[in-house]
Design a protein around this motif. Structure first.
Motif, PDB file in Angstrom:
ATOM      1  N   ALA A 100       0.746  -1.018  -0.135  1.00  0.00           N
ATOM      2  CA  ALA A 100      -0.097  -0.004  -0.320  1.00  0.00           C
ATOM      3  C   ALA A 100       0.772   1.126   0.238  1.00  0.00           C
ATOM      4  N   SER A 101       0.386   2.303  -0.677  1.00  0.00           N
ATOM      5  CA  SER A 101       0.599   3.638  -0.872  1.00  0.00           C
ATOM      6  C   SER A 101       0.462   4.102  -0.087  1.00  0.00           C
ATOM      7  N   PRO A 102       1.445   5.100   1.008  1.00  0.00           N
ATOM      8  CA  PRO A 102       1.226   5.840   2.345  1.00  0.00           C
ATOM      9  C   PRO A 102       0.065   7.090   2.008  1.00  0.00           C
ATOM     10  N   ALA A 103      -0.491   7.252   1.062  1.00  0.00           N
ATOM     11  CA  ALA A 103      -2.154   8.034   0.666  1.00  0.00           C
ATOM     12  C   ALA A 103      -2.781   6.924   0.893  1.00  0.00           C
ATOM     13  N   ASN A 104      -4.441   7.668   1.510  1.00  0.00           N
ATOM     14  CA  ASN A 104      -5.554   7.167   1.376  1.00  0.00           C
ATOM     15  C   ASN A 104      -5.667   5.718   1.680  1.00  0.00           C
ATOM     16  N   GLY A 105      -5.307   5.604   3.598  1.00  0.00           N
ATOM     17  CA  GLY A 105      -4.813   4.445   4.032  1.00  0.00           C
ATOM     18  C   GLY A 105      -6.660   3.706   4.300  1.00  0.00           C
ATOM     19  N   PHE A 106      -7.864   5.066   4.757  1.00  0.00           N
ATOM     20  CA  PHE A 106      -9.097   4.078   4.654  1.00  0.00           C
ATOM     21  C   PHE A 106     -10.053   3.954   3.475  1.00  0.00           C
ATOM     22  N   LYS A 120     -11.764  -1.200   0.987  1.00  0.00           N
ATOM     23  CA  LYS A 120     -11.997  -2.077   0.313  1.00  0.00           C
ATOM     24  C   LYS A 120     -11.158  -3.605   0.110  1.00  0.00           C
ATOM     25  N   ILE A 121     -10.152  -3.366   1.647  1.00  0.00           N
ATOM     26  CA  ILE A 121      -9.054  -5.057   1.298  1.00  0.00           C
ATOM     27  C   ILE A 121     -10.017  -6.408   2.133  1.00  0.00           C
ATOM     28  N   ILE A 122     -10.193  -5.585   3.572  1.00  0.00           N
ATOM     29  CA  ILE A 122     -11.311  -6.357   4.367  1.00  0.00           C
ATOM     30  C   ILE A 122     -12.830  -6.581   3.673  1.00  0.00           C
ATOM     31  N   ARG A 123     -13.087  -5.506   2.652  1.00  0.00           N
ATOM     32  CA  ARG A 123     -15.065  -6.082   2.848  1.00  0.00           C
ATOM     33  C   ARG A 123     -14.837  -7.224   1.724  1.00  0.00           C
ATOM     34  N   GLU A 124     -13.415  -7.331   0.913  1.00  0.00           N
ATOM     35  CA  GLU A 124     -13.130  -8.471   0.083  1.00  0.00           C
ATOM     36  C   GLU A 124     -13.032  -9.578   0.566  1.00  0.00           C
ATOM     37  N   PHE A 125     -12.483  -9.583   1.556  1.00  0.00           N
ATOM     38  CA  PHE A 125     -11.831 -10.767   1.841  1.00  0.00           C
ATOM     39  C   PHE A 125     -12.469 -11.867   2.887  1.00  0.00           C
ATOM     40  N   GLN A 126     -12.621 -12.583   2.174  1.00  0.00           N
ATOM     41  CA  GLN A 126     -13.693 -13.861   2.663  1.00  0.00           C
ATOM     42  C   GLN A 126     -12.734 -15.259   3.106  1.00  0.00           C
ATOM     43  N   ALA A 129      -9.591 -15.677   9.082  1.00  0.00           N
ATOM     44  CA  ALA A 129      -8.330 -14.508  10.301  1.00  0.00           C
ATOM     45  C   ALA A 129      -7.959 -13.495  10.161  1.00  0.00           C
ATOM     46  N   LEU A 130      -7.847 -12.488  10.719  1.00  0.00           N
ATOM     47  CA  LEU A 130      -7.792 -11.022  10.363  1.00  0.00           C
ATOM     48  C   LEU A 130      -6.016 -11.299  11.859  1.00  0.00           C
ATOM     49  N   HIS A 131      -4.955 -11.281  11.455  1.00  0.00           N
ATOM     50  CA  HIS A 131      -3.740 -10.912  11.998  1.00  0.00           C
ATOM     51  C   HIS A 131      -2.941  -9.860  12.091  1.00  0.00           C
ATOM     52  N   LEU A 132      -3.303  -9.366  13.218  1.00  0.00           N
ATOM     53  CA  LEU A 132      -2.753  -8.428  13.676  1.00  0.00           C
ATOM     54  C   LEU A 132      -1.308  -7.823  14.400  1.00  0.00           C
ATOM     55  N   ASN A 133       0.337  -7.994  13.212  1.00  0.00           N
ATOM     56  CA  ASN A 133       1.298  -6.837  14.282  1.00  0.00           C
ATOM     57  C   ASN A 133       1.770  -6.132  14.569  1.00  0.00           C
ATOM     58  N   SER A 134       1.161  -5.624  15.272  1.00  0.00           N
ATOM     59  CA  SER A 134       1.022  -4.633  15.835  1.00  0.00           C
ATOM     60  C   SER A 134       0.279  -4.199  16.803  1.00  0.00           C
ATOM     61  N   PHE A 135      -0.109  -3.613  18.077  1.00  0.00           N
ATOM     62  CA  PHE A 135      -1.052  -2.735  18.796  1.00  0.00           C
ATOM     63  C   PHE A 135      -1.720  -1.288  19.004  1.00  0.00           C
ATOM     64  N   PHE A 136      -0.416  -0.169  18.424  1.00  0.00           N
ATOM     65  CA  PHE A 136      -0.437   0.810  18.657  1.00  0.00           C
ATOM     66  C   PHE A 136      -0.372   1.541  16.933  1.00  0.00           C
ATOM     67  N   SER A 137       0.211   0.596  16.073  1.00  0.00           N
ATOM     68  CA  SER A 137       0.310   1.274  14.785  1.00  0.00           C
ATOM     69  C   SER A 137      -1.139   1.986  14.239  1.00  0.00           C
ATOM     70  N   PHE A 138      -1.051   2.693  14.051  1.00  0.00           N
ATOM     71  CA  PHE A 138      -2.635   2.944  13.808  1.00  0.00           C
ATOM     72  C   PHE A 138      -3.299   2.750  12.028  1.00  0.00           C
ATOM     73  N   ARG A 139      -2.218   2.631  11.635  1.00  0.00           N
ATOM     74  CA  ARG A 139      -2.412   2.169   9.258  1.00  0.00           C
ATOM     75  C   ARG A 139      -2.840   0.707   9.623  1.00  0.00           C
ATOM     76  N   PHE A 140      -1.631   0.164  10.596  1.00  0.00           N
ATOM     77  CA  PHE A 140      -1.710  -1.394  10.257  1.00  0.00           C
ATOM     78  C   PHE A 140      -2.829  -1.735  11.811  1.00  0.00           C
ATOM     79  N   SER A 141      -2.612  -1.506  12.624  1.00  0.00           N
ATOM     80  CA  SER A 141      -3.566  -1.871  12.950  1.00  0.00           C
ATOM     81  C   SER A 141      -4.849  -2.160  13.539  1.00  0.00           C
TER      82      SER A 141
END
Length: 386
Positions: free
Chosen positions: A72-78, A83-89, A92-104
């Motif tokens: 992902a490029s830095p712009a337009n994270g939301f 789109k990615i989560i909506r399309e994921f079938q 499970a979702l695996h998040l590799n951080s607790f405090f990272s805003f964009r990636f957790s």
């Protein structure tokens, strides 16, 4: 049983400046990618870089090793994350951080809104260690923690601890009744390396490899060398990600005694690490906290005794004759360990290194770690029903 996991992490291959988490995820994908389908969402550039990686297609899925990766490029994270989560079938979702805003935080909020039934695994990757929670921006972290708990944002998540040590940290921060699964990070020792023998009476060759940031405590290492009486060549490798901190380290190094020389060599490519470590006599990392510490595993695999703080899962090192884990509030003890290494006869030192390497090859990167990671994902259904 085909399981599909979507993994969010700020940095991934071909990046390396983001440190241990990149190795952790890459080794997990390599070990389990034939049984589990991993889809990874990560930044299109390495830590601190202004340009994307060459040879990748940003904002599109592509095969990298055994995983599908979305850089992902830095712009337009939301918008992209939605789109990615909506399309994921998948499963499970695996998040590799607790405090990272964009990636957790952002993917968790979106998943709660659009896929409330999707199981979520959160690996805080050392962010809950007492050392990590004392660093800057602690107020912001405390506010987020309080809000997250008040709104039940992490209710029913599965916490992924890399060690029993980290499982205790997670329960201390999030409450003793949360679901924690321990799955040790998968390390991969280098099979073919040549250990450079210690020379009788020569300066002790000491190496530090890590990101140069307050968490890794290079400044503490430099302060220790001010107490050391024997000749030292101290070589530092790693990206200087925090320029103010690096300036403070350089100022401290200016007042080192003449028998201690410090040289900075910049970041190392991952495939060069094992061979570089094998050229030294001692690995020194007085870190404020590690959830695993890949570079410690790599140092032991290169037959290096390690001198580290007691804020990592690598404990009782002196009993195992692998080095030392010392409390941070005892800098004099670090200095004495360094002098002990310098005083050891070269022939004895070289034998010691061979024994450390033999121990590492037997104990690091073993099947148990791979099996624990496999079970983390295979047992999702059971955990979710809990």
């Amino acid at each position: 049983m085909n399981i599909e996991i979507i993994v969010f992490g700020a940095f991934y291959l071909p990046g390396y400046k983001g440190g241990g988490p990149i190795r952790t995820i890459a080794n997990m994908v390599e070990a389990l990618g034939n049984e589990i389908q991993f889809s990874l969402v990560t930044l299109d550039r390495d830590l601190g870089d202004t340009a994307p990686y060459p040879h990748i297609t940003p904002n599109a899925w592509q095969q990298v090793g055994k995983a599908q990766v979305f850089y992902a490029s830095p712009a337009n994270g939301f918008g992209k994350t939605l789109k990615i989560i909506r399309e994921f079938q998948g499963d499970a979702l695996h998040l590799n951080s607790f405090f990272s805003f964009r990636f957790s935080i952002l993917p968790l909020l979106i998943a709660r809104l659009v896929k409330p039934q999707l199981p979520v695994i959160v690996g805080p990757r050392g962010e809950f260690s007492e050392g990590a929670l004392t660093l800057k921006s602690v107020k912001k972290k405390q506010i987020y923690l309080a809000l997250a708990k008040a709104f039940g944002l992490y209710k029913h998540v599965i916490w992924h601890a890399s060690t029993a040590h980290e499982a205790l940290d997670i329960r201390r921060v999030m409450g003793k009744n949360v679901i924690v699964r321990t799955a040790i990070d998968i390390a991969a020792p280098e099979a073919n390396i040549t250990l450079k023998p210690r020379k009788e009476g020569a300066a002790l060759q000491v190496i530090f490899i890590s990101r140069i940031s307050p968490m890794k405590n290079l400044l503490g290492a430099i302060e220790v060398f001010k107490q050391v009486q024997c000749p030292i060549d101290f070589h530092v490798y790693g990206p200087a990600e925090d320029s103010n901190y690096w300036n403070a380290c350089q100022s401290a190094a200016a007042s080192l005694p003449p028998h201690v020389s410090l040289q900075y060599h910049g970041p190392l490519q991952p495939d060069a690490v094992a061979h570089k470590l094998a050229e030294y006599d001692l690995f020194f990392l007085p870190t404020l906290g590690e959830n695993f510490g890949h570079v410690i595993a790599e140092a032991l695999s290169a037959g290096l005794p390690v001198l580290i703080s007691d804020q990592t899962p690598w404990r009782d090192l002196e009993v195992k004759r692998l080095g030392w884990d010392i409390p941070l509030e005892n800098p004099g003890a670090f200095a004495r360990c360094i002098e002990t290494c310098h005083a050891k006869p070269a022939a004895e030192y070289n034998q010691w290194r061979q024994k450390i390497r033999a121990w590492a090859l037997q104990n690091i990167g073993n099947q148990e770690a791979i099996e624990q990671n496999r079970q983390l994902f295979m047992n999702l259904k059971a955990s979710h029903e809990h």
